[in-house]
Design an enzyme around this catalytic site. Sequence first.
Site, PDB file in Angstrom:
ATOM      1  N   PHE A  83       4.656  65.672 -28.112  1.00  8.21           N
ATOM      2  CA  PHE A  83       5.973  65.476 -28.702  1.00  8.21           C
ATOM      3  C   PHE A  83       6.938  64.832 -27.691  1.00  8.21           C
ATOM      4  O   PHE A  83       6.583  64.514 -26.568  1.00  8.21           O
ATOM      5  CB  PHE A  83       6.523  66.808 -29.204  1.00  8.21           C
ATOM      6  CG  PHE A  83       6.019  67.216 -30.569  1.00  8.21           C
ATOM      7  CD1 PHE A  83       4.940  66.594 -31.165  1.00  8.21           C
ATOM      8  CD2 PHE A  83       6.638  68.253 -31.263  1.00  8.21           C
ATOM      9  CE1 PHE A  83       4.482  66.966 -32.427  1.00  8.21           C
ATOM     10  CE2 PHE A  83       6.192  68.641 -32.520  1.00  8.21           C
ATOM     11  CZ  PHE A  83       5.122  68.001 -33.105  1.00  8.21           C
ATOM     12  N   SER A  84       8.194  64.688 -28.093  1.00  2.00           N
ATOM     13  CA  SER A  84       9.171  63.869 -27.370  1.00  2.00           C
ATOM     14  C   SER A  84       9.542  64.429 -26.006  1.00  2.00           C
ATOM     15  O   SER A  84       9.437  65.629 -25.753  1.00  2.00           O
ATOM     16  CB  SER A  84      10.428  63.700 -28.208  1.00  2.00           C
ATOM     17  OG  SER A  84      10.162  62.928 -29.346  1.00  2.00           O
ATOM     18  N   GLN A 106       6.895  58.136 -29.842  1.00  2.06           N
ATOM     19  CA  GLN A 106       5.960  58.914 -30.644  1.00  2.06           C
ATOM     20  C   GLN A 106       5.107  57.956 -31.461  1.00  2.06           C
ATOM     21  O   GLN A 106       5.636  57.068 -32.139  1.00  2.06           O
ATOM     22  CB  GLN A 106       6.727  59.854 -31.555  1.00  2.06           C
ATOM     23  CG  GLN A 106       7.565  60.890 -30.812  1.00  2.06           C
ATOM     24  CD  GLN A 106       6.727  61.998 -30.219  1.00  2.06           C
ATOM     25  OE1 GLN A 106       6.471  63.009 -30.855  1.00  2.06           O
ATOM     26  NE2 GLN A 106       6.298  61.832 -28.973  1.00  2.06           N
ATOM     27  N   GLU A 136      17.832  68.460 -32.348  1.00  4.26           N
ATOM     28  CA  GLU A 136      16.732  67.742 -31.718  1.00  4.26           C
ATOM     29  C   GLU A 136      17.249  66.675 -30.752  1.00  4.26           C
ATOM     30  O   GLU A 136      18.398  66.247 -30.809  1.00  4.26           O
ATOM     31  CB  GLU A 136      15.854  67.066 -32.787  1.00  4.26           C
ATOM     32  CG  GLU A 136      14.993  68.022 -33.568  1.00  4.26           C
ATOM     33  CD  GLU A 136      13.831  67.325 -34.249  1.00  4.26           C
ATOM     34  OE1 GLU A 136      12.717  67.869 -34.203  1.00  4.26           O
ATOM     35  OE2 GLU A 136      14.026  66.237 -34.831  1.00  4.26           O
ATOM     36  N   ARG A 177      12.254  72.046 -27.983  1.00  5.51           N
ATOM     37  CA  ARG A 177      11.577  70.796 -27.642  1.00  5.51           C
ATOM     38  C   ARG A 177      12.517  69.701 -27.142  1.00  5.51           C
ATOM     39  O   ARG A 177      13.715  69.855 -27.100  1.00  5.51           O
ATOM     40  CB  ARG A 177      10.805  70.291 -28.861  1.00  5.51           C
ATOM     41  CG  ARG A 177      11.588  70.167 -30.153  1.00  5.51           C
ATOM     42  CD  ARG A 177      10.666  69.718 -31.296  1.00  5.51           C
ATOM     43  NE  ARG A 177      11.316  69.686 -32.592  1.00  5.51           N
ATOM     44  CZ  ARG A 177      11.274  70.670 -33.484  1.00  5.51           C
ATOM     45  NH1 ARG A 177      10.628  71.780 -33.205  1.00  5.51           N
ATOM     46  NH2 ARG A 177      11.885  70.547 -34.652  1.00  5.51           N
ATOM     47  N   MET A 203       5.308  54.713 -35.520  1.00  4.09           N
ATOM     48  CA  MET A 203       6.250  54.885 -34.414  1.00  4.09           C
ATOM     49  C   MET A 203       7.403  55.756 -34.899  1.00  4.09           C
ATOM     50  O   MET A 203       7.937  55.544 -35.983  1.00  4.09           O
ATOM     51  CB  MET A 203       6.791  53.533 -33.951  1.00  4.09           C
ATOM     52  CG  MET A 203       8.036  53.603 -33.051  1.00  4.09           C
ATOM     53  SD  MET A 203       8.817  51.980 -32.777  1.00  4.09           S
ATOM     54  CE  MET A 203       7.779  51.347 -31.443  1.00  4.09           C
ATOM     55  N   ASN A 204       7.789  56.774 -34.067  1.00  9.71           N
ATOM     56  CA  ASN A 204       9.095  57.389 -34.269  1.00  9.71           C
ATOM     57  C   ASN A 204       9.795  57.584 -32.928  1.00  9.71           C
ATOM     58  O   ASN A 204       9.884  56.611 -32.180  1.00  9.71           O
ATOM     59  CB  ASN A 204       9.060  58.623 -35.180  1.00  9.71           C
ATOM     60  CG  ASN A 204       8.237  59.804 -34.719  1.00  9.71           C
ATOM     61  OD1 ASN A 204       7.022  59.808 -34.859  1.00  9.71           O
ATOM     62  ND2 ASN A 204       8.881  60.834 -34.221  1.00  9.71           N
ATOM     63  N   ASP A 205      10.321  58.742 -32.586  1.00  8.93           N
ATOM     64  CA  ASP A 205      11.282  58.912 -31.497  1.00  8.93           C
ATOM     65  C   ASP A 205      10.997  58.106 -30.227  1.00  8.93           C
ATOM     66  O   ASP A 205       9.876  58.131 -29.707  1.00  8.93           O
ATOM     67  CB  ASP A 205      11.326  60.378 -31.061  1.00  8.93           C
ATOM     68  CG  ASP A 205      11.663  61.332 -32.179  1.00  8.93           C
ATOM     69  OD1 ASP A 205      11.758  60.897 -33.333  1.00  8.93           O
ATOM     70  OD2 ASP A 205      11.815  62.529 -31.897  1.00  8.93           O
ATOM     71  N   TRP A 248      13.264  60.033 -41.617  1.00  7.39           N
ATOM     72  CA  TRP A 248      12.188  60.825 -42.185  1.00  7.39           C
ATOM     73  C   TRP A 248      12.229  60.795 -43.712  1.00  7.39           C
ATOM     74  O   TRP A 248      13.277  60.692 -44.325  1.00  7.39           O
ATOM     75  CB  TRP A 248      12.276  62.278 -41.698  1.00  7.39           C
ATOM     76  CG  TRP A 248      11.972  62.415 -40.244  1.00  7.39           C
ATOM     77  CD1 TRP A 248      12.860  62.677 -39.235  1.00  7.39           C
ATOM     78  CD2 TRP A 248      10.691  62.280 -39.614  1.00  7.39           C
ATOM     79  NE1 TRP A 248      12.212  62.715 -38.030  1.00  7.39           N
ATOM     80  CE2 TRP A 248      10.887  62.474 -38.226  1.00  7.39           C
ATOM     81  CE3 TRP A 248       9.408  62.001 -40.086  1.00  7.39           C
ATOM     82  CZ2 TRP A 248       9.843  62.417 -37.312  1.00  7.39           C
ATOM     83  CZ3 TRP A 248       8.368  61.939 -39.171  1.00  7.39           C
ATOM     84  CH2 TRP A 248       8.589  62.154 -37.806  1.00  7.39           C
TER      85      TRP A 248
END
Length: 495
Positions: free
Chosen positions: A103-104, A59, A221, A165, A41-43, A305
């Site tokens: 992506f996000s 994500q 970002e 993005r 899991m990320n964003d 990260w």
Amino acid sequence: MTATFLKIPIIFLLYLLGAHGQEVKDRYYPRYHLAPPIGWMNDPNGFCVYNNEYHLFYQHNPNSSLTSTLVHWGHAKSPDLVSWEHLPIAMYPDQSYDAGGVFSGSALVENDTMHIYYTGNVILEGQTPDHTNRQAYAISTDGVTFTKYAGNPIIPGDDRQPNFRDPKVWKHEDTYYMVLGNSYNNDSLGRILLYSSTDKVNWIEVSILDQSNGSLGYMWECPDFFELDGKYVLLFSPQGVAAQGDKYKNLYQTGYILGDFDYSTLKFTPTSEFKELDHGHDVYATQTLLDNRGRRIVIAWFDMWDQNYPERYDGFTGIMTLPRELKLSSDGTIIQKPVEEMSRAEGRNLIPGRGRRGSSRTYTLRNKAGEIKVRADASNNLKLYIESGSVRVTLSYDATNGQVTLDRGGTDGVRRTEWKPSGQLKWRIFVDASSIELFCGEGEVTFSSRFFPDGPITVRLGQLSRAEHVSVHEIVRTVPHGGQDHERWHVCVGG
């Protein structure tokens, strides 16, 4: 232009434990913070209210907890931002414009339809640059299955400047707006672009909201843009900011710039410098929503990260912060408080009464999950230890220098910032298996850091510390462990 959509065939993918070769262990898995059922899991993405329930996408790599690799959109929902239910994977990287990763992005809810905006990543094998970003669109009329627009990508992007993005979309009066993070000048400077649309599909660039002068990184970002108590907030995560003493010590940062904005000129005028949103080790990629009660609520990826934390070997990586309500103080500081619904998860009160100097009492969190409240005289130093075997996190207040510090030990363990409470020192601390969130005062200073205990978690005041009041509540489990409900979740339904 009339929107038409490409219906993706239904995909049933049963990921059994044996197929993954992974089992999600419970030792670091959170009890009340959202984490993936399995994998990476990320964003946070698509944070919204749909049919009176909170939805959060993220994500997600369902096939490995070791790397993000080819990300999907994971999905969960909650009636109250406290108890979460895992839902089937929402979107797969299965089209030419998103084959390198979904992506996000964000969600806009209108007329019982969830409109999804996201970045499709495209790998350009053997080329320079080796990737590019496209903006894409999808819809859902049930909040579970998603249909990608047949005319995607809705914004093709520029292959010469590929990092473009993380769309965040909102509506003002009769117009839709989108902010996008970007790196320009040969990937040396970050900026935020503003787009507008009258139909949710056709978009034009109308403004550059703000951009780096060289000191604020090469890529901005996960942008967000909203009004808060009379000011506009540009919230984003810049990459490539150099550390300055106790500031900007994480690999990447998350923070905000306050300013004024005019919808007639589409010009943002900053009135503050960039300020870090959180002073801990592990906050990145924030996203906010305005809920049905008019609250501006933020949530973030509670990780960083290139950390390679030990949870990755337990079958999952990454959790989310507690959802926090945002306010703006009179001096232009964003105040963050856990949403009031968190009180529903309170369990047994372990410590009534008062702490005293020299007290050797130690309080054990049976399930590694609890909330600690401390009140003390702000003219005195204070230390609180959160311990587990050889692992210790020290929270300290230096009254002389007006500083608060979180020290989790090891390499790069210290995070510190200035904080001088007026009158009484107040701390509110949330501990959850492998995380600590510290809220100072009314929430004007926060620290969010991961830590990895090797046994039961205990709490105690420092030997020379005195507190007027200390209370500890257990917190019940509100997020199913990754191993629970496993088969139901892994029947993944595509749009």
